[in-house]
Write a protein that holds these residues in place. Structure first.
Motif, mmCIF file in Angstrom:
data_model
loop_
_atom_site.group_PDB
_atom_site.id
_atom_site.type_symbol
_atom_site.label_atom_id
_atom_site.label_comp_id
_atom_site.label_asym_id
_atom_site.label_seq_id
_atom_site.Cartn_x
_atom_site.Cartn_y
_atom_site.Cartn_z
ATOM 1 N N ARG A 69 -9.397 14.440 -7.233
ATOM 2 C CA ARG A 69 -9.663 13.320 -6.725
ATOM 3 C C ARG A 69 -8.603 12.916 -5.928
ATOM 4 O O ARG A 69 -7.538 13.184 -6.313
ATOM 5 C CB ARG A 69 -10.114 12.146 -7.944
ATOM 6 C CG ARG A 69 -11.290 12.690 -8.584
ATOM 7 C CD ARG A 69 -12.684 12.629 -8.010
ATOM 8 N NE ARG A 69 -13.691 12.542 -8.838
ATOM 9 C CZ ARG A 69 -14.546 13.724 -8.962
ATOM 10 N NH1 ARG A 69 -13.955 14.742 -8.403
ATOM 11 N NH2 ARG A 69 -15.422 13.829 -9.593
ATOM 12 N N GLN A 70 -8.714 12.134 -4.876
ATOM 13 C CA GLN A 70 -7.687 11.231 -4.223
ATOM 14 C C GLN A 70 -7.809 9.698 -4.241
ATOM 15 O O GLN A 70 -9.190 9.506 -3.823
ATOM 16 C CB GLN A 70 -7.704 11.924 -2.668
ATOM 17 C CG GLN A 70 -6.449 11.226 -1.929
ATOM 18 C CD GLN A 70 -6.545 11.683 -0.447
ATOM 19 O OE1 GLN A 70 -7.440 12.397 0.012
ATOM 20 N NE2 GLN A 70 -5.396 10.888 0.284
ATOM 21 N N VAL A 71 -6.958 9.000 -4.408
ATOM 22 C CA VAL A 71 -7.099 7.521 -4.539
ATOM 23 C C VAL A 71 -6.214 7.063 -3.616
ATOM 24 O O VAL A 71 -4.961 7.539 -3.540
ATOM 25 C CB VAL A 71 -7.182 6.834 -5.847
ATOM 26 C CG1 VAL A 71 -8.413 7.394 -6.519
ATOM 27 C CG2 VAL A 71 -5.937 7.265 -6.568
ATOM 28 N N SER A 72 -6.432 5.895 -3.016
ATOM 29 C CA SER A 72 -5.206 5.158 -2.096
ATOM 30 C C SER A 72 -4.988 3.919 -2.825
ATOM 31 O O SER A 72 -5.729 2.956 -3.114
ATOM 32 C CB SER A 72 -5.708 4.901 -0.586
ATOM 33 O OG SER A 72 -4.632 4.053 -0.006
ATOM 34 N N TYR A 73 -3.648 3.901 -3.074
ATOM 35 C CA TYR A 73 -2.928 2.516 -3.410
ATOM 36 C C TYR A 73 -1.974 1.777 -2.504
ATOM 37 O O TYR A 73 -1.047 1.297 -3.054
ATOM 38 C CB TYR A 73 -2.480 2.654 -4.880
ATOM 39 C CG TYR A 73 -3.366 3.009 -6.171
ATOM 40 C CD1 TYR A 73 -4.638 2.442 -6.163
ATOM 41 C CD2 TYR A 73 -3.164 4.154 -6.763
ATOM 42 C CE1 TYR A 73 -5.526 2.654 -7.055
ATOM 43 C CE2 TYR A 73 -4.082 4.710 -7.716
ATOM 44 C CZ TYR A 73 -5.268 3.929 -7.982
ATOM 45 O OH TYR A 73 -6.155 4.170 -8.849
ATOM 46 N N VAL A 74 -2.065 2.233 -1.377
ATOM 47 C CA VAL A 74 -1.095 1.736 -0.089
ATOM 48 C C VAL A 74 -1.111 0.145 -0.029
ATOM 49 O O VAL A 74 -0.065 -0.335 -0.304
ATOM 50 C CB VAL A 74 -1.722 2.208 1.210
ATOM 51 C CG1 VAL A 74 -0.647 1.732 2.371
ATOM 52 C CG2 VAL A 74 -1.625 3.725 1.261
ATOM 53 N N LYS A 75 -2.202 -0.330 -0.466
ATOM 54 C CA LYS A 75 -2.371 -1.784 -0.365
ATOM 55 C C LYS A 75 -1.575 -2.424 -1.559
ATOM 56 O O LYS A 75 -0.979 -3.434 -1.462
ATOM 57 C CB LYS A 75 -3.674 -2.416 -0.166
ATOM 58 C CG LYS A 75 -3.774 -3.950 -0.383
ATOM 59 C CD LYS A 75 -5.497 -4.317 -0.220
ATOM 60 C CE LYS A 75 -5.527 -5.690 -0.958
ATOM 61 N NZ LYS A 75 -6.943 -5.806 -0.913
ATOM 62 N N GLU A 76 -2.036 -1.933 -2.600
ATOM 63 C CA GLU A 76 -1.512 -2.410 -3.927
ATOM 64 C C GLU A 76 0.107 -1.965 -4.086
ATOM 65 O O GLU A 76 0.880 -2.807 -4.627
ATOM 66 C CB GLU A 76 -1.994 -1.600 -5.005
ATOM 67 C CG GLU A 76 -3.539 -2.249 -5.473
ATOM 68 C CD GLU A 76 -4.386 -1.168 -4.434
ATOM 69 O OE1 GLU A 76 -5.668 -1.458 -4.746
ATOM 70 O OE2 GLU A 76 -3.999 -0.514 -3.548
ATOM 71 N N TYR A 77 0.443 -0.898 -3.596
ATOM 72 C CA TYR A 77 1.835 -0.711 -3.512
ATOM 73 C C TYR A 77 2.756 -1.607 -2.809
ATOM 74 O O TYR A 77 3.802 -1.952 -3.066
ATOM 75 C CB TYR A 77 2.185 0.856 -2.930
ATOM 76 C CG TYR A 77 3.714 1.337 -3.256
ATOM 77 C CD1 TYR A 77 3.815 2.104 -4.357
ATOM 78 C CD2 TYR A 77 4.322 1.150 -2.085
ATOM 79 C CE1 TYR A 77 4.958 2.798 -4.517
ATOM 80 C CE2 TYR A 77 5.640 1.723 -2.450
ATOM 81 C CZ TYR A 77 5.932 2.486 -3.627
ATOM 82 O OH TYR A 77 7.396 3.125 -3.771
ATOM 83 N N TRP A 78 2.109 -1.873 -1.561
ATOM 84 C CA TRP A 78 2.938 -2.719 -0.537
ATOM 85 C C TRP A 78 2.827 -4.274 -1.152
ATOM 86 O O TRP A 78 4.009 -4.806 -1.119
ATOM 87 C CB TRP A 78 1.965 -3.021 0.600
ATOM 88 C CG TRP A 78 2.681 -3.771 1.567
ATOM 89 C CD1 TRP A 78 2.470 -5.420 1.482
ATOM 90 C CD2 TRP A 78 3.525 -3.473 2.838
ATOM 91 N NE1 TRP A 78 3.505 -5.789 2.815
ATOM 92 C CE2 TRP A 78 3.919 -4.878 3.455
ATOM 93 C CE3 TRP A 78 3.826 -2.341 3.400
ATOM 94 C CZ2 TRP A 78 4.820 -4.821 4.337
ATOM 95 C CZ3 TRP A 78 4.849 -2.389 4.551
ATOM 96 C CH2 TRP A 78 5.126 -3.598 4.910
ATOM 97 N N ASN A 79 2.057 -4.706 -1.964
ATOM 98 C CA ASN A 79 1.797 -6.068 -2.518
ATOM 99 C C ASN A 79 2.838 -6.055 -3.760
ATOM 100 O O ASN A 79 3.621 -7.047 -4.028
ATOM 101 C CB ASN A 79 0.650 -6.404 -2.785
ATOM 102 C CG ASN A 79 -0.425 -6.442 -1.524
ATOM 103 O OD1 ASN A 79 0.173 -7.036 -0.546
ATOM 104 N ND2 ASN A 79 -1.460 -6.760 -1.753
ATOM 105 N N ASP A 80 2.708 -4.969 -4.523
ATOM 106 C CA ASP A 80 3.445 -5.252 -5.824
ATOM 107 C C ASP A 80 4.712 -4.321 -6.008
ATOM 108 O O ASP A 80 5.616 -4.823 -6.757
ATOM 109 C CB ASP A 80 2.400 -4.455 -6.991
ATOM 110 C CG ASP A 80 1.227 -5.272 -7.067
ATOM 111 O OD1 ASP A 80 1.324 -6.488 -6.936
ATOM 112 O OD2 ASP A 80 -0.033 -4.807 -7.554
#
Length: 388
Positions: A69-80
């Motif tokens: 599986r592949q998941v993207s946490y680009v937005k969460e990484y930027w914010n947090d």
């Protein structure tokens, strides 16, 4: 007949997480590999490194015959993570984004995705660390919501899970795990905790994982990569020119583009000077950076600091500290540094004074500290962000 346990393993595209997944598979667990894309980055050739890592992680799953599986946490990484990093740097502090990433991304976003979306009985990573639970005990853990408040009731969470040092003391990564929640720790397996790095490489070589074995180990801040740090950070923060000033006689030695570009203890590259000078202090009101002429200059050493509020990994706070208001332990503020004996003093607001038995070099505001009750153990507590 007992159902097969489902373990979701985070795969980075590197050798450690690949061998972790292999060992889980060998144990007989149902294993799913998940690659997290946290940052859109280009290497020096303009190639997206995350895409290459994802391909390598996918190939690991093919070799091991497990779902991918592949998941993207680009937005969460930027914010947090990244926004916190920039905010801390702009204030002249020195944060550790790897610790923040583990707290918010790997052991929160990924953890909840694995448990809630994939139905995992446990998660696993390739970190060199251990906990006080055996695998079977991990599978028996129930979801326990951590109580809010300054100090939770000491008896609300019984049998708290302890974070323990890995067998390979040089590779031990518990410093980077010192902000992970009790909820995530009690549902996490660290397959490499009892192994050395050399043995992990041997396992990879014997099991057709040569494509990850040949990769260079990632070091430093992931979103900077091999790029020039000053050039990178000035893409996000406005230059704030100031002067380099000698701490000994107040002589102006040169100028810089921003005091946030420097951390205490680092060598300051001052144009026109051959001999090395080292950062000992920064003045946020003027933007001036004070430097000293030797790497072991007395101005670089401190033996006292105050933390922000403390993240207690297991017992909150330790009984001895509550009883006596003081407690002896050991601390570090950098990965792989020797543990330093110290005394903790608990304040009413949940912060802690840390007094080192001997002065240490380059204690820096914004750094994360981890403390261990015993020198042989990994952090029992994470002392969040030093204030000098």
């Amino acid at each position: 007949m007992r159902a097969v346990r489902h373990v979701v393993c985070a795969l980075s595209g590197g050798v450690d997480s690949a061998v972790a997944a292999l060992l889980l598979r060998r144990t007989g667990y149902q294993v799913t590999g998940v690659f997290m894309k946290n940052w859109d980055s280009l290497d020096e050739h303009g190639v997206c490194t995350a895409d290459k890592d994802c391909e390598d992680a996918y190939k690991v799953c093919q070799i091991l015959d497990i779902p991918f599986r592949q998941v993207s946490y680009v937005k969460e990484y930027w914010n947090d993570v990244f926004s916190d990093f920039l905010n801390e740097y702009e204030k002249g502090r020195t944060p550790n984004p790897d610790i923040v990433c583990n707290k918010h991304i790997k052991f929160s976003c990924f953890f909840h995705y694995a448990v809630d979306n994939l139905g995992a009985d446990a998660i696993a990573t390739g970190h060199y660390a251990r906990t006080s639970l055996e695998d079977e005990e991990v599978f028996q853990q129930k979801h326990i919501k951590r109580p809010e408040g300054l100090f939770r009731n000491r008896f609300e969470v019984r049998n708290a899970v302890k974070l323990l040092q890995a067998a390979d003391s040089f590779k031990d990564q518990t410093f980077f795990l010192s902000q992970v929640s009790q909820e995530a720790l009690r549902r996490t397996i660290f397959p490499l905790g009892g192994l050395t790095k050399d043995f992990v490489k041997k396992i990879a070589a014997e099991n057709k994982l040569h494509h990850v074995l040949q990769k260079k180990e990632s070091m430093g801040i992931c979103f900077v990569g091999k790029r020039n740090f000053e050039r990178f950070i000035l893409q996000y923060l406005q230059p704030r020119p100031g002067k380099f000033i000698s701490v000994e006689d107040s002589t102006v030695l040169g100028t810089h583009k921003g005091w946030f570009l420097y951390t205490l203890g680092q060598r300051a590259k001052i144009s026109g000077l051959r001999e090395p000078w080292y950062v000992v202090e920064k003045d946020d009101s003027t933007g001036n950076v004070f430097v000293a002429p030797q790497t072991d200059h007395p101005a670089l050493y401190r033996d006292l600091l105050r933390t922000n509020r403390v993240h207690w990994i297991a017992e909150e706070p330790p009984a001895a500290l509550v009883r006596d208001k003081m407690m002896e332990c050991h601390f570090r503020f950098r990965h792989q540094m020797e543990l330093v004996p110290c005394v903790l003093t608990l304040n009413q607001d949940g912060t802690v004074w840390v007094t080192a038995v001997k002065a240490v070099r380059a204690l820096t505001p914004g750094q994360e500290l981890s403390c261990s009750e015993q020198k042989s153990r990994a952090p029992a507590w994470a002392l969040h962000r030093a204030k000098l």
